[in-house]
Design a protein around this motif. Sequence first.
Motif, short mmCIF file in Angstrom:
data_model
loop_
_atom_site.label_atom_id
_atom_site.label_comp_id
_atom_site.label_asym_id
_atom_site.label_seq_id
_atom_site.Cartn_x
_atom_site.Cartn_y
_atom_site.Cartn_z
N ALA A 23 6.94 48.23 -25.13
CA ALA A 23 7.12 48.63 -26.53
C ALA A 23 5.86 48.40 -27.35
O ALA A 23 5.53 49.19 -28.24
CB ALA A 23 8.28 47.88 -27.14
N CYS A 24 5.13 47.31 -27.05
CA CYS A 24 3.93 47.01 -27.83
C CYS A 24 2.86 48.08 -27.67
O CYS A 24 2.05 48.29 -28.57
CB CYS A 24 3.38 45.64 -27.46
N LYS A 25 2.86 48.77 -26.55
CA LYS A 25 1.86 49.82 -26.33
C LYS A 25 1.98 50.93 -27.36
O LYS A 25 1.01 51.59 -27.71
CB LYS A 25 2.01 50.39 -24.92
N THR A 26 3.22 51.11 -27.86
CA THR A 26 3.47 52.15 -28.85
C THR A 26 3.69 51.58 -30.24
O THR A 26 3.12 52.05 -31.23
CB THR A 26 4.71 52.97 -28.46
N GLU A 27 4.50 50.54 -30.36
CA GLU A 27 4.91 50.06 -31.67
C GLU A 27 3.87 49.16 -32.33
O GLU A 27 3.87 49.03 -33.56
CB GLU A 27 6.25 49.34 -31.56
N CYS A 28 3.02 48.52 -31.56
CA CYS A 28 1.91 47.78 -32.15
C CYS A 28 0.88 48.80 -32.63
O CYS A 28 0.39 49.60 -31.83
CB CYS A 28 1.27 46.86 -31.11
N PRO A 29 0.56 48.81 -33.92
CA PRO A 29 -0.42 49.79 -34.41
C PRO A 29 -1.77 49.68 -33.71
O PRO A 29 -2.50 50.66 -33.61
CB PRO A 29 -0.54 49.46 -35.90
N SER A 30 -2.10 48.47 -33.24
CA SER A 30 -3.36 48.29 -32.52
C SER A 30 -3.22 48.58 -31.03
O SER A 30 -4.17 48.38 -30.28
CB SER A 30 -3.86 46.85 -32.72
N THR A 31 -2.04 49.02 -30.62
CA THR A 31 -1.72 49.36 -29.23
C THR A 31 -2.10 48.26 -28.25
O THR A 31 -2.68 48.52 -27.18
CB THR A 31 -2.37 50.70 -28.80
N VAL A 32 -1.80 47.02 -28.61
CA VAL A 32 -2.02 45.91 -27.68
C VAL A 32 -0.95 45.99 -26.60
O VAL A 32 0.24 45.88 -26.87
CB VAL A 32 -1.94 44.56 -28.42
N ASP A 33 -1.36 46.19 -25.36
CA ASP A 33 -0.44 46.43 -24.25
C ASP A 33 -0.28 45.14 -23.44
O ASP A 33 -0.96 44.90 -22.45
CB ASP A 33 -1.00 47.55 -23.38
N ILE A 34 0.67 44.31 -23.87
CA ILE A 34 0.86 43.01 -23.22
C ILE A 34 1.38 43.17 -21.81
O ILE A 34 1.06 42.37 -20.92
CB ILE A 34 1.79 42.12 -24.06
N ALA A 35 2.20 44.18 -21.55
CA ALA A 35 2.72 44.38 -20.19
C ALA A 35 1.59 44.53 -19.19
O ALA A 35 1.62 43.96 -18.09
CB ALA A 35 3.64 45.59 -20.15
N THR A 36 0.57 45.29 -19.55
CA THR A 36 -0.59 45.46 -18.67
C THR A 36 -1.39 44.17 -18.56
O THR A 36 -1.83 43.78 -17.47
CB THR A 36 -1.47 46.61 -19.19
N LEU A 37 -1.59 43.50 -19.69
CA LEU A 37 -2.32 42.23 -19.66
C LEU A 37 -1.57 41.21 -18.83
O LEU A 37 -2.18 40.41 -18.10
CB LEU A 37 -2.52 41.71 -21.09
N LYS A 38 -0.24 41.21 -18.90
CA LYS A 38 0.55 40.27 -18.12
C LYS A 38 0.41 40.56 -16.62
O LYS A 38 0.30 39.64 -15.80
CB LYS A 38 2.02 40.34 -18.51
N ALA A 39 0.43 41.84 -16.24
CA ALA A 39 0.28 42.19 -14.83
C ALA A 39 -1.04 41.67 -14.28
O ALA A 39 -1.09 41.10 -13.17
CB ALA A 39 0.37 43.71 -14.66
N GLU A 40 -2.12 41.84 -15.06
CA GLU A 40 -3.42 41.34 -14.60
C GLU A 40 -3.40 39.82 -14.55
O GLU A 40 -3.93 39.21 -13.59
CB GLU A 40 -4.52 41.81 -15.55
#
Length: 979
Positions: free
Chosen positions: A637-654
């Motif tokens: 959801a953060c990839k879309t709903e965060c205006p800065s498009t912070v993608d925690i799911a991807t950061l978590k995978a790494e």
Amino acid sequence: MRIDHRLQSLKNKLKGELHYDNLTRHIYATDASVYRMIPMAVAYPEDDEDIAELIRFANQHKIPLIPRTAGTSLGGQVVGKGIIVDVSRYMTGILDFDPEKKTVRVQPGVIRDELNRFLKPYGLWFSPNTSTANRCMIGGMTGNNSSGSTSIRYGVTRDKIIEIKGFFSDGSRGVFGPLTKEEFNSKINSDNPVEKRIYRYFRDTFSDPRVQEEVRKHMPKLSIHRRNTGYPLEILINNRIFSDEYDADFNAAKFLAGSEGTLFFSTEITLQLDDLPPSKRLMVAAHFSSINESMEAVVPAMESELYQCELMDKTILDCTKDSLKYKHYRDFLDGDPEAILMLELRGEDMNELEKQADALIARLKKYNLGYAFPKLYNDEAAKAEELRKAGLGLLGNLPGDDKAVPGTEDTAVDIHDLPSYIAEFTELMQAKGKKPVYFAHAGAGEIHLRPILNLKKSSDVRLFRELVSEVAGLVSRYHGSLSGEHGDGIIRSEFIPKVVGEENYRLMREIKYLFDPENLFNPGKIVDPLPMDQNLRYVPDRQEPEIPTLLQFVKEGGILRAAEKCNGSGDCRKLPEAGGTMCPSYRATREEKYTTRARANALREFLTQHYAKKQTGNPFDYEELYETLSLCLSCKACKTECPSTVDIATLKAEFLYQWQETHGYSLRNRFFAYSGKINAFFSRFPWLYNAGVRLAGGLVKSLLGIARERSLPTLSNISLRSWFESRSDMAVAGNTKKSVYLFADEFIDTMDSPTGQAVVKVLTALGYEVMMIPHAESGRAYISKGFLRQAKALAEKNIRYFDGLVDEEHPLIGIEPSAVLTFRDEYLRLTDGEMRQKAEKLAANTFLFEEFIHREWQAGNISEDDFSDLEKDIILHVHCHHKALSDQKIAAEILSIPKNYRVQLLDSGCCGMAGSFGYEKEHYDVSIKVGELQLFPAIRQKPEGTVVAANGISCRHQIADVLHEEALHPAVLLAEALK
């Protein structure tokens, strides 16, 4: 009272030194995009008694207290060394409401939009409307004297304050509210020594004509309703409280508005409410070829009875082009304007609004201002308003290290001075070689003016100070306010004397120490300030660390910059009632450390400090990082709903990949990651697997750490691949419209083959040739558990398999959103070079089943005539990845193609299962709490006979597990409606 769980009770914590917790330290370094401070501890008071205990403790040990609500402020107001007193978790009550008097009394942790949802049935609202209204809180709005887009019509928070109750810095209780002359005199003789000295000072000092003249001469003009520089001394001379002409109540509560928690700790706030605005909206989006032209248009525009007069410049508009959410809100744009003024009219008669809009447009044209004037109605106007509100967060998307930084962004001047002020400001910036960003509240004389700087460079840090200082001087010449609504904080406090004069600043300092002699309440703000450039997020001229990662972060400039995109706007703190999905774990726990903001800033800070301290070893190997990321459901959801498009799911995978490279891969993670292979093996004899689940399921759950409450999924009697290969009636009736490839993902293939069969039946019946080739798993399970090497290998296999086959005429169609959308998301990060180019082509031609049907329906290739008259009432829950990476509305629209299918799209957030997350015993409770936020109640309340639809297999499993309700994939329902 809850003290951060790593710390002992208050009485036992202090033994010479109060030790802070690393995780808390980094998470609470999120107040603004610029500032980071290190608190010693975080307290979560539950009531007034807890506040009193904290104040006694602070006095005993001379430890500062920093009040905090949502932490969305922009100037470093609620960071510092001391105890962060976070009232956002428990002090959230609406205490009293009087609809006749139109007043409400609340605790400081009440969210502004939550309050207005409560008030709406009564036709009332709390009118200050900030861009952060879905998560900011009344305490913070009072501390900052917040304004928002409605201030030109309704005023600012200070105008709405009736009474404030709370505590003085010595722990004694106090009440500030309206006072008659007799009541004011009684305060002078109060039994409370703090109260007595404050009111005596007010009388003795501000009855002096020389003081009054100094205030009038140097404080901001009264024609500027957004005045937020220092303490509002003008309030103390404009009530005639010290003369025989005293003819109105004096209210020191209004003086506290904007004091940023430096004077008084508020625990109850009574507000004056307004009637709801008229329901119909018409917005004229006036387009301009230059910023100066838009500024010249403000005064003539304000001759209309506007409800909003807001500015967006080209930089903001350009940031929306690549936003998954906001790019769809740009349809009203005509050409490539340098600036847009959003001029909103409201009323109950749309014909009358049309006349007002035409008169407004004619007036602008008369002065040759603007080149296009599209009219936006109701929902269209709301979307444009959301586009403007997202401006701050969208600035985080500027590529590289150059960012639009706060500091000069909050100045307010009289609107008649606005064109010349902005012209001088622009000249000042050009002289420094900088181009600013312009946006926000033009009608209030407050344009958010942000210079684009790289604060990783000492030269730009020096320039930052120079700019703020010179702008302060410019504001002073126009008798403006250095802060219109964002407050002084750390960033502007240092320059208050330059704006209001040394004598007025001396008065402010005296007032601070009358209220707070020990300087315990939020020190370093407004008076005796912390230097604005000594607590910055970055150490200037640092050697930018090169952090090797398996996932590609090329566009961001590396994983560190991907985390640095977070600017602290706090969109991730909005609650379910505000809509959307982000952030499920915060919504369930109300703990800041589980927000998108906290996770991004924790990762940024640990990676930065690891290299700054020249530490060796794995830079991701910190337990605090593991903890804050542990409850991330990877919902996207953060990839879309965060205006800065912070993608925690991807950061978590790494992160999980890097962490496990050091700590090893657990049996449970291996089981979930390799579940596709396990299921594929047993799909040849599913009866054996299913019998094993029934007989040994308890042992398996115990061995793997799976929640005992969970039912383990079973395998379908025949896999989708086997069924497909065995079919003899796959021919398309009539002419083939198009040939498509079907991706038999590892979840549908073995665990829900009937859904896959329904997809094939629907596509075939509608005239599409379905083809299936041997291919690999999507890799979704590997990615979610951090097995990135394996995921990369699978991605490259699938790219090779489909290269040369999948194109615009032969698209790839997938069923399970988390699997098929991996082609459009993670595959682009798992590959590089030539393989990346092939991945991009594949991604462009890969679609969810719902997306493909929707495209063909819009093209006229599918119609309701393809379906029967079967009737169904359906409620639809859409998978998180579909919401984040596609458009959930298309799922509802394709289910509505059969003419007698009545579909309700649920605003249901996340189901809480999130793949393997909901199975893990330590996450089970959170999983259920997430589901209970929105989805479960919606299903329980459905009318009898209504069918539940859900297009995610984990969502369907969660619904079955908890509610014992069968949820069907949209393809199954469409298959039932086929003629």
